[in-house]
Write a protein that holds these residues in place. Structure first.
Motif, PDB file in Angstrom:
ATOM      1  N   LEU A   1      -7.403   4.877  14.207  1.00  0.00           N
ATOM      2  CA  LEU A   1      -6.312   4.831  15.180  1.00  0.00           C
ATOM      3  C   LEU A   1      -5.458   6.094  15.091  1.00  0.00           C
ATOM      4  O   LEU A   1      -5.105   6.546  13.998  1.00  0.00           O
ATOM      5  CB  LEU A   1      -5.440   3.601  14.944  1.00  0.00           C
ATOM      6  CG  LEU A   1      -6.048   2.254  15.327  1.00  0.00           C
ATOM      7  CD1 LEU A   1      -5.132   1.116  14.880  1.00  0.00           C
ATOM      8  CD2 LEU A   1      -6.300   2.175  16.830  1.00  0.00           C
ATOM      9  N   ASP A   2      -5.113   6.632  16.236  1.00  0.00           N
ATOM     10  CA  ASP A   2      -4.336   7.872  16.318  1.00  0.00           C
ATOM     11  C   ASP A   2      -2.852   7.513  16.374  1.00  0.00           C
ATOM     12  O   ASP A   2      -2.230   7.502  17.439  1.00  0.00           O
ATOM     13  CB  ASP A   2      -4.769   8.656  17.559  1.00  0.00           C
ATOM     14  CG  ASP A   2      -4.087  10.017  17.651  1.00  0.00           C
ATOM     15  OD1 ASP A   2      -3.474  10.440  16.651  1.00  0.00           O
ATOM     16  OD2 ASP A   2      -4.169  10.646  18.722  1.00  0.00           O
ATOM     17  N   LEU A   3      -2.271   7.213  15.228  1.00  0.00           N
ATOM     18  CA  LEU A   3      -0.876   6.815  15.158  1.00  0.00           C
ATOM     19  C   LEU A   3       0.019   8.041  14.996  1.00  0.00           C
ATOM     20  O   LEU A   3      -0.403   9.067  14.485  1.00  0.00           O
ATOM     21  CB  LEU A   3      -0.658   5.858  13.977  1.00  0.00           C
ATOM     22  CG  LEU A   3      -1.530   4.601  13.947  1.00  0.00           C
ATOM     23  CD1 LEU A   3      -1.151   3.738  12.741  1.00  0.00           C
ATOM     24  CD2 LEU A   3      -1.398   3.806  15.238  1.00  0.00           C
ATOM     25  N   GLY A   4       1.254   7.880  15.426  1.00  0.00           N
ATOM     26  CA  GLY A   4       2.206   8.977  15.304  1.00  0.00           C
ATOM     27  C   GLY A   4       2.536   9.274  13.853  1.00  0.00           C
ATOM     28  O   GLY A   4       2.665   8.360  13.033  1.00  0.00           O
ATOM     29  N   TYR A   5       2.692  10.556  13.534  1.00  0.00           N
ATOM     30  CA  TYR A   5       3.035  10.943  12.163  1.00  0.00           C
ATOM     31  C   TYR A   5       4.040  12.084  12.169  1.00  0.00           C
ATOM     32  O   TYR A   5       3.898  13.071  12.894  1.00  0.00           O
ATOM     33  CB  TYR A   5       1.799  11.398  11.378  1.00  0.00           C
ATOM     34  CG  TYR A   5       2.173  12.207  10.150  1.00  0.00           C
ATOM     35  CD1 TYR A   5       2.803  11.594   9.073  1.00  0.00           C
ATOM     36  CD2 TYR A   5       1.969  13.587  10.111  1.00  0.00           C
ATOM     37  CE1 TYR A   5       3.194  12.329   7.959  1.00  0.00           C
ATOM     38  CE2 TYR A   5       2.352  14.341   8.999  1.00  0.00           C
ATOM     39  CZ  TYR A   5       2.969  13.705   7.930  1.00  0.00           C
ATOM     40  OH  TYR A   5       3.373  14.440   6.841  1.00  0.00           O
ATOM     41  N   ALA A   6       5.054  11.919  11.345  1.00  0.00           N
ATOM     42  CA  ALA A   6       5.953  12.982  10.900  1.00  0.00           C
ATOM     43  C   ALA A   6       6.638  12.425   9.663  1.00  0.00           C
ATOM     44  O   ALA A   6       6.856  11.213   9.562  1.00  0.00           O
ATOM     45  CB  ALA A   6       6.970  13.350  11.973  1.00  0.00           C
ATOM     46  N   PRO A   7       6.971  13.262   8.681  1.00  0.00           N
ATOM     47  CA  PRO A   7       7.533  12.764   7.424  1.00  0.00           C
ATOM     48  C   PRO A   7       8.708  11.795   7.567  1.00  0.00           C
ATOM     49  O   PRO A   7       8.827  10.858   6.764  1.00  0.00           O
ATOM     50  CB  PRO A   7       7.937  14.050   6.694  1.00  0.00           C
ATOM     51  CG  PRO A   7       6.966  15.061   7.194  1.00  0.00           C
ATOM     52  CD  PRO A   7       6.743  14.723   8.644  1.00  0.00           C
ATOM     53  N   PRO A   8       9.607  11.959   8.565  1.00  0.00           N
ATOM     54  CA  PRO A   8      10.714  10.992   8.656  1.00  0.00           C
ATOM     55  C   PRO A   8      10.276   9.591   9.092  1.00  0.00           C
ATOM     56  O   PRO A   8      11.060   8.643   8.984  1.00  0.00           O
ATOM     57  CB  PRO A   8      11.636  11.614   9.718  1.00  0.00           C
ATOM     58  CG  PRO A   8      11.234  13.039   9.813  1.00  0.00           C
ATOM     59  CD  PRO A   8       9.777  13.067   9.528  1.00  0.00           C
ATOM     60  N   PHE A   9       9.048   9.468   9.613  1.00  0.00           N
ATOM     61  CA  PHE A   9       8.613   8.198  10.180  1.00  0.00           C
ATOM     62  C   PHE A   9       7.506   7.508   9.390  1.00  0.00           C
ATOM     63  O   PHE A   9       7.366   6.281   9.453  1.00  0.00           O
ATOM     64  CB  PHE A   9       8.126   8.396  11.623  1.00  0.00           C
ATOM     65  CG  PHE A   9       9.147   9.007  12.516  1.00  0.00           C
ATOM     66  CD1 PHE A   9      10.233   8.278  12.965  1.00  0.00           C
ATOM     67  CD2 PHE A   9       9.045  10.336  12.898  1.00  0.00           C
ATOM     68  CE1 PHE A   9      11.185   8.841  13.792  1.00  0.00           C
ATOM     69  CE2 PHE A   9      10.004  10.920  13.717  1.00  0.00           C
ATOM     70  CZ  PHE A   9      11.074  10.174  14.163  1.00  0.00           C
ATOM     71  N   SER A  10       6.698   8.291   8.663  1.00  0.00           N
ATOM     72  CA  SER A  10       5.514   7.699   8.053  1.00  0.00           C
ATOM     73  C   SER A  10       4.907   8.666   7.045  1.00  0.00           C
ATOM     74  O   SER A  10       5.041   9.891   7.198  1.00  0.00           O
ATOM     75  CB  SER A  10       4.475   7.380   9.138  1.00  0.00           C
ATOM     76  OG  SER A  10       3.238   7.005   8.579  1.00  0.00           O
ATOM     77  N   PRO A  11       4.206   8.126   6.039  1.00  0.00           N
ATOM     78  CA  PRO A  11       3.324   9.003   5.264  1.00  0.00           C
ATOM     79  C   PRO A  11       2.194   9.498   6.166  1.00  0.00           C
ATOM     80  O   PRO A  11       1.996   8.971   7.269  1.00  0.00           O
ATOM     81  CB  PRO A  11       2.778   8.076   4.167  1.00  0.00           C
ATOM     82  CG  PRO A  11       3.655   6.872   4.175  1.00  0.00           C
ATOM     83  CD  PRO A  11       4.180   6.735   5.563  1.00  0.00           C
ATOM     84  N   VAL A  12       1.432  10.473   5.714  1.00  0.00           N
ATOM     85  CA  VAL A  12       0.360  10.999   6.548  1.00  0.00           C
ATOM     86  C   VAL A  12      -0.663   9.906   6.859  1.00  0.00           C
ATOM     87  O   VAL A  12      -1.283   9.905   7.920  1.00  0.00           O
ATOM     88  CB  VAL A  12      -0.286  12.238   5.875  1.00  0.00           C
ATOM     89  CG1 VAL A  12      -1.034  11.844   4.598  1.00  0.00           C
ATOM     90  CG2 VAL A  12      -1.227  12.945   6.851  1.00  0.00           C
TER      91      VAL A  12
END
Length: 463
Positions: free
Chosen positions: A433-444
């Motif tokens: 699944l192509d989930l959104g990622y950026a350090p403030p929101f999620s681990p990689v």
């Protein structure tokens, strides 16, 4: 000649149905008469714990649409009026104006014919027949009237100790509400762990967190009676082994479909006591009767069985579908996967799909995986721990369920799994699944995908 649509129940399902039907047909084509026995309509029952706890300041903030607003849309909404009989042969309902009945007026009861009928009677809190259960200071919390009665009690008594009976969604939310009001809170729970909607290992995490917040957890305890003072007010909750002092008692034991009216009318009920409908929310075997909200049973898309789930999200969807069909359109409700999310203080709790005992009852062979991760990249400020448990079918790897217990940013991740369950995805497919990622929101690797990766390994190891 216009038709008449009669609706029993003035909250989410009932008034959503009324509003949707009115959008499709004007007053000249469809007359709409709705009955509500309470003082309020179209309100968020889910918001009551946050109103009691002070997060929501005013009661009216929970009301989406007032009776006057409904009437402005040509809906004849009759408040404080209870339907006490449905005559399906004559196609009429018998109603009682509660204000007139209290005054002994002769015209308090009357009948209204219908061409189409909607039953949206909701659910009622479980209130076991225990000694003292009706004492002043003992409250269920299901309607806005219930919430107002509880707040009135809190204003009058100004006590210090609250006992919550039950540790499901309402129980833990009300424990938080009373904690915020400065009360010493004890939760008495008949189960081994709180949150029976979770597996016991995940429920234990909730119990440990609540204890850490200063909420006293009493598990494996059956309430035997409510003890009262000489003047009849509540003073304690008793179990077989102990007494727990209380200035106020809140019942959070759960709810049952409010279907006595439907049962007496001979309408079909399921194993959980809810009305049975088809996908158009039409009561089975009755062409011109629909039902929706907390009084119906719905199809579990994962287990393939009927279940009762009392949630405002479902009720509003049911109402939209009923209104479309009663208004001459077409819509269906395919079923649910059992998604729910809650919180107690800063702890977030979420689940979707099947628990282990649900999977066993449905005949699935399955594997489970449990992982710990963080809500953000571990190096980013505010990263909070969460525990994710996943169930997958042993042979196919199909996702069967997900549970999450964690801090800020944990709960709504359950929606990833809810979509995957609805789509019938495997855990292997989920890892891509192509989930959104950026350090403030999620681990990689998002915690849900970490659980999916581990589940893939477990499925393969199980052969």
């Amino acid at each position: 000649m216009s038709e008449r649509l009669v609706i029993i129940g003035g909250d989410a399902a009932g008034m959503s149905a009324a509003s949707q039907a009115r959008r499709l047909k004007g007053p000249d084509e469809l007359e709409i008469v709705a009955f509500e026995r309470g003082h309020f309509t179209s309100y968020s029952a889910c918001g009551i714990p946050y109103w009691v706890g002070g997060d929501v300041e005013e009661r009216d903030e929970l009301i989406a649409r007032s009776p006057e607003e409904h009437r402005e849309r040509a809906i004849d909404l009759r408040m404080r009026t209870e339907v006490f009989r449905i005559d399906t042969a004559e196609q009429r309902v018998h109603a009682r104006d509660l204000e007139k009945a209290a005054k002994g007026e002769k015209d308090a009861e009357y009948a209204v014919p219908y061409d189409k009928l909607v039953i949206a009677t909701g659910a009622r809190p479980l209130r076991p027949p225990l000694p003292g259960i009706d004492a002043p200071g003992v409250h269920g919390v299901q309607t806005l009237d219930d919430g107002q009665a509880l707040l009135d009690t809190l204003e009058r008594t100004r006590g210090e100790r609250a006992v919550v009976v039950g540790a499901g969604y309402i129980g833990v939310e009300m424990a938080e509400a009373m904690k915020k009001r400065g009360y010493e809170v004890t939760v008495v729970n008949r189960g081994e762990q709180p949150m029976a909607t979770l597996d016991p290992d995940m429920g234990r995490l909730v119990g440990e967190a609540m204890s850490g917040m200063g909420i006293r957890m009493v598990n494996d305890a059956e309430v035997t009676k409510i003890l009262t003072t000489e003047d009849g007010r509540v003073r304690a909750v008793a179990t077989e082994d102990a007494e727990y002092p209380a200035d106020v008692v809140i019942l959070g034991i759960g709810v049952r479909p409010e279907t006595d009216l439907a049962r007496k009318a001979g309408l079909p009920l399921g194993t959980h006591g809810g009305l049975l409908t088809d996908q158009a929310m039409r009561v089975r075997g009755h062409e011109n009767i629909w039902a929706g909200g907390d009084c119906v049973e719905v199809l579990d898309l994962v287990a393939g069985t009927e279940r009762h789930i009392a949630l405002g999200t479902h009720a509003n969807k049911h109402g939209q579908i009923i209104g479309a069909n009663a208004g001459g359109g077409y819509a269906t409700f395919p079923g649910v996967v059992g998604t729910a999310v809650s919180k107690v203080c800063d702890l977030e709790i979420a689940r979707t799909g099947l628990r282990e005992k649900d999977a066993k009852a449905a005949g699935f062979q399955y594997v489970t995986t449990t992982i710990e991760s963080t809500s953000r990249a571990g190096y980013y400020p505010g990263a909070a721990l969460m525990t994710v448990k996943m169930l997958a079918e042993r042979r196919t790897g199909r996702l069967l369920g997900l549970q999450i217990v964690g801090r800020e940013g944990a709960g709504k991740r359950v929606d990833i799994a809810a979509v995957a369950l609805t789509a019938g995805m495997t855990v292997d497919q989920m890892t891509a699944l192509d989930l959104g990622y950026a350090p403030p929101f999620s681990p990689v690797w998002d915690p849900v995908l970490v659980a999916a990766r581990k589940a893939v390994t477990a499925v393969r190891a199980a052969g």
